[in-house]
Write a protein that holds these residues in place. Structure first.
Motif, short mmCIF file in Angstrom:
data_model
loop_
_atom_site.label_atom_id
_atom_site.label_comp_id
_atom_site.label_asym_id
_atom_site.label_seq_id
_atom_site.Cartn_x
_atom_site.Cartn_y
_atom_site.Cartn_z
N ASP A 1 12.76 -0.44 -11.28
CA ASP A 1 14.16 -0.23 -11.66
C ASP A 1 14.74 1.00 -10.98
O ASP A 1 15.88 1.40 -11.24
N ASP A 2 13.95 1.61 -10.08
CA ASP A 2 14.39 2.78 -9.33
C ASP A 2 14.53 2.39 -7.86
O ASP A 2 13.55 2.43 -7.10
N GLU A 3 15.73 2.02 -7.46
CA GLU A 3 15.93 1.48 -6.11
C GLU A 3 15.58 2.50 -5.03
O GLU A 3 14.91 2.17 -4.05
N SER A 4 16.02 3.73 -5.18
CA SER A 4 15.79 4.74 -4.15
C SER A 4 14.30 5.01 -3.96
O SER A 4 13.79 4.99 -2.83
N ALA A 5 13.58 5.25 -5.05
CA ALA A 5 12.14 5.51 -4.96
C ALA A 5 11.40 4.28 -4.46
O ALA A 5 10.43 4.39 -3.70
N GLY A 6 11.85 3.10 -4.85
CA GLY A 6 11.20 1.87 -4.43
C GLY A 6 11.30 1.66 -2.93
O GLY A 6 10.32 1.32 -2.27
N ARG A 7 12.48 1.87 -2.38
CA ARG A 7 12.66 1.70 -0.93
C ARG A 7 11.85 2.73 -0.15
O ARG A 7 11.28 2.43 0.90
N GLU A 8 11.78 3.94 -0.69
CA GLU A 8 11.00 4.99 -0.03
C GLU A 8 9.52 4.62 0.00
O GLU A 8 8.84 4.78 1.03
N LEU A 9 9.00 4.10 -1.12
CA LEU A 9 7.59 3.71 -1.18
C LEU A 9 7.31 2.57 -0.22
O LEU A 9 6.29 2.58 0.49
N LEU A 10 8.19 1.60 -0.16
CA LEU A 10 8.00 0.47 0.76
C LEU A 10 8.00 0.93 2.22
O LEU A 10 7.18 0.49 3.02
N GLU A 11 8.93 1.81 2.57
CA GLU A 11 9.00 2.29 3.95
C GLU A 11 7.75 3.09 4.32
O GLU A 11 7.22 2.96 5.42
N ARG B 1 7.42 -7.12 6.62
CA ARG B 1 8.71 -7.22 5.94
C ARG B 1 8.56 -6.53 4.60
O ARG B 1 7.46 -6.35 4.09
N THR B 2 9.68 -6.16 4.01
CA THR B 2 9.65 -5.55 2.68
C THR B 2 10.55 -6.34 1.74
O THR B 2 11.55 -6.90 2.16
N GLN B 3 10.17 -6.37 0.47
CA GLN B 3 10.95 -7.07 -0.55
C GLN B 3 10.96 -6.24 -1.81
O GLN B 3 9.91 -5.93 -2.38
N LEU B 4 12.15 -5.86 -2.27
CA LEU B 4 12.32 -5.04 -3.45
C LEU B 4 13.00 -5.85 -4.55
O LEU B 4 14.05 -6.44 -4.33
#
Length: 260
Positions: free
Chosen positions: A156-166, A180-183
């Motif tokens: 539910d934390d978009e910013s932290a989620g994208r950072e972890l995926l990257e 590829r990444t999927q959030l």
């Protein structure tokens, strides 16, 4: 006996493949090919009624079970020294799998599922599972093969989620792997994972500490495997990693591989 995995880059991960060997459970060719870069221990187990002694079952079923296990171990490379097998008659399958995984130093265990050739893996990440170890295992598993990866995260934390995926995608992309990444931000995590798994040939995920939810609804990996029908590879947590209230410690395997 194989040593426990370490950071030594020359050491192959050992994968434990548990099978209900007398129930005719088999291993799809696609999974055999996928696990080729790892060492494999095939665990053939048979769950006994509470009143049946393991020694009695061993006398009755050992020859048939051993023949089947030898054939499977050959598929995984026993003749090349990259696979072996264990046979256990037990009253508790889950405890047996944990014991043999600890005894063999397995870093991963496999839920077999059904699959053909593996073209793309779904790799699910969570904040309480060691992302670095999961990514390292995926890199070892793929090697120089043309297998793509989708890194998946439900949060539910978009910013932290994208950072972890990257962060997780970087080491794989550097190896030339198609990443590829999927959030997922809205759907409940497990349901989102099951939906995503439908478009992939196999799933890699980390082992989570037991919780009330897993006790009630079953282990997440088992649910993903049951609903996606494909293989699920579970990266085992290390001692002290992701521990929660009520978590039990591993129990050593008895010397002959049988249960008490």
């Amino acid at each position: 006996m194989t040593d426990s995995p370490t950071d030594d880059s020359n050491r192959r991960t050992r994968t434990l493949v548990p099978l209900e060997i007398l129930e005719g459970e088999s291993v799809p060719a696609g999974l055999v090919d996928l696990l080729e870069p790892t060492d494999v221990t095939v665990l053939g187990y048979h769950v006994l009624p509470e009143q049946t002694p393991p020694d009695q079952a061993r006398l009755q079923y050992e020859d048939r079970a051993t023949d089947a296990l030898e054939d499977l171990a050959r598929e995984f490379g026993a003749e090349e020294g990259t696979a072996d097998y264990r046979l256990v008659f037990t009253h508790d399958a889950e405890q047996t799998i944990e014991r043999v995984a600890a005894d063999t130093g397995a870093g991963v265990y496999a839920i077999t599922g059904a699959t053909g050739p593996i073209d793309r893996l779904l790799v699910t990440l969570t904040s309480d599972v060691a992302v670095e170890r999961i990514v390292s295992f995926v890199a070892e598993l793929i090697g120089d093969r043309e297998i793509g990866v989708t890194l998946f995260l439900a949060t539910d934390d978009e910013s932290a989620g994208r950072e972890l995926l990257e962060t997780a995608a970087g080491p794989l992309s550097e190896r030339g792997i198609d990443v590829r990444t999927q959030l997922s931000l809205e759907e409940p995590p497990l349901e989102a994972l099951i939906d995503a798994a439908a478009d992939h040939d196999a799933v890699v995920m980390g082992e989570q500490a037991p919780s009330l939810r897993t006790l009630v609804f079953g282990e997440a990996a088992e649910r993903v495997a049951a609903e996606s029908f494909g293989p699920v590879l579970v990266v085992r947590r290390l001692e002290g990693e992701g521990e929660g209230e009520g978590e039990a410690a591993d129990t050593p395997l008895l010397s002959d591989g049988s249960e008490e």
